[in-house]
Write an enzyme that holds these catalytic residues in place. Sequence first.
Site, PDB file in Angstrom:
ATOM      1  N   HIS A  80       0.847  -1.186   0.000  1.00  0.00           N
ATOM      2  CA  HIS A  80       0.000   0.000   0.000  1.00  0.00           C
ATOM      3  C   HIS A  80       0.882   1.235   0.000  1.00  0.00           C
ATOM      4  CE1 HIS A  80      -3.344  -2.596   1.948  1.00  0.00           C
ATOM      5  NE2 HIS A  80      -3.541  -2.492   0.641  1.00  0.00           N
TER       6      HIS A  80
ATOM      7  N   GLU B 124       1.544   3.751   3.054  1.00  0.00           N
ATOM      8  CA  GLU B 124       2.129   3.250   4.298  1.00  0.00           C
ATOM      9  C   GLU B 124       3.659   3.366   4.287  1.00  0.00           C
ATOM     10  OE1 GLU B 124       0.379  -0.652   4.675  1.00  0.00           O
ATOM     11  OE2 GLU B 124      -1.645   0.162   4.618  1.00  0.00           O
TER      12      GLU B 124
ATOM     13  N   HIS C  67       2.712  -3.674   7.279  1.00  0.00           N
ATOM     14  CA  HIS C  67       1.758  -2.625   6.935  1.00  0.00           C
ATOM     15  C   HIS C  67       1.711  -1.588   8.054  1.00  0.00           C
ATOM     16  CE1 HIS C  67      -0.669  -4.669   3.601  1.00  0.00           C
ATOM     17  NE2 HIS C  67       0.186  -5.609   3.980  1.00  0.00           N
TER      18      HIS C  67
ATOM     19  N   GLU D 226       0.821  -4.883  11.447  1.00  0.00           N
ATOM     20  CA  GLU D 226       0.421  -3.482  11.333  1.00  0.00           C
ATOM     21  C   GLU D 226       1.210  -2.670  12.366  1.00  0.00           C
ATOM     22  OE1 GLU D 226      -1.651  -2.195   9.164  1.00  0.00           O
ATOM     23  OE2 GLU D 226      -2.935  -3.819   8.440  1.00  0.00           O
TER      24      GLU D 226
END
Length: 429
Positions: A180, A183, A312, A388
């Site tokens: 992504h 990020e 992420h 994350e």
Amino acid sequence: MKVLLILVGCWALLGVIGANQLAARYDDFKVYRVNVKDAQQLSEFIKLGDNLPLRYLSELKGPGHSYNVVIDPANQAKLESQFNFLELDFSCVIEDLQSVLEEESQPQTFGMERIRTEMDWTQYHDLPVIYSWLKKIAFNNRRLVKSYVIGRSYERRPIRAVKISFKPGNKAIFVESNIHAIEWISSATTTCFFENLLNSSDEKMKNLLENYDWIFVPVLNPDGFEYSHNVERLWRKNRRPTGFRNASGPCYGIDLNRNFDYKWGVSGFNFDVPCDHWYGGAKPNSEPEVIALESFVNSFDNDYIRMYLAVHSFGQFVLLPYGHSITEFPPNYDQMMRIATAFADGARVKYGTEFLSGASGLLNYVVSGTANDWAYGVKNIPFTATIELRDRGQYGFFLPTSQILEVCYEFTDGLVAMVAKAQEEGLFD
């Protein structure tokens, strides 16, 4: 409801990427954090995007969660009035998004001719700097590091990777980041970890280097990543045209982490909306970046890669398979939880940062077509996780540069503990 890919009016200045092009600015744009307590509030919250140029920064996974949204100055009073009318609990977490972005981009000048620098971890770097560093570590460690171009993006940028191998017979750990574009902290953290892995005199780091092979893809989405540095900081997807349009014009991009061919299309917020941030594509494996990663993983012998980590941001989670369900779990889920919890315990030590561990669909939100689930469900890699990183919402995707090294250190401590636990569990036997 369709969350606009590019917001009407306020986002209209976006265009074709160029070296000297001014990036979209967010002067006095506010970021609100909204707590949604029940299904009725969620429905009303979603409808707000139909009438206001509201940017949702996270998937609307259901009631009982908090969400960050961005709004321009002209519509802030109206949005706050709507929040109050709907009895939505909210707070402003960023008063001026542009000032945060400028802090994040220092000492480079965001959106203008950038100063090319050597790789370090006091600032965020664009793709050329990261790729230069990748070539440098391969050159300086020729006995250990093998370089790859695993494929090319839609815009024909190379997708680069390295494999680090100290001795024959090791099992491998696979790490990928920046699938992504938004990020940035993900590639900043992983490159920092691998720089330390190759140069640290710490005995625990030397153990990781000598007794495990490492396969690393720092930027899986190079087109989107460069677009986020040059044009639109809030960009998430790749840059392939979808063939659809909305009020702002042609729609671009597929969410690569919704495009893998495992339970594709089963679940996910706005998965099938071509102009949305989370569009999973018209079919699985439609994107060259996804095909490149799958082909690269497939090029290694079965049973060689024993751990797959997708890095992420944000939220501070260790997310395990499966994402597509809240009732289906892997056969070795208990073992995976012990390994994931070890990461959380290790990452907490230096700064007290708390990570939650559990199945992605259960702990975070239901979503399908992810790299993590594909690695487990198709490739049978016995431990896969989406990590994350920081934080839990104050800065979200726009973590200040002052936190890069802290995130790197807690990620490293987490990995040291995670690999030790996986070894104890027999994962690398």
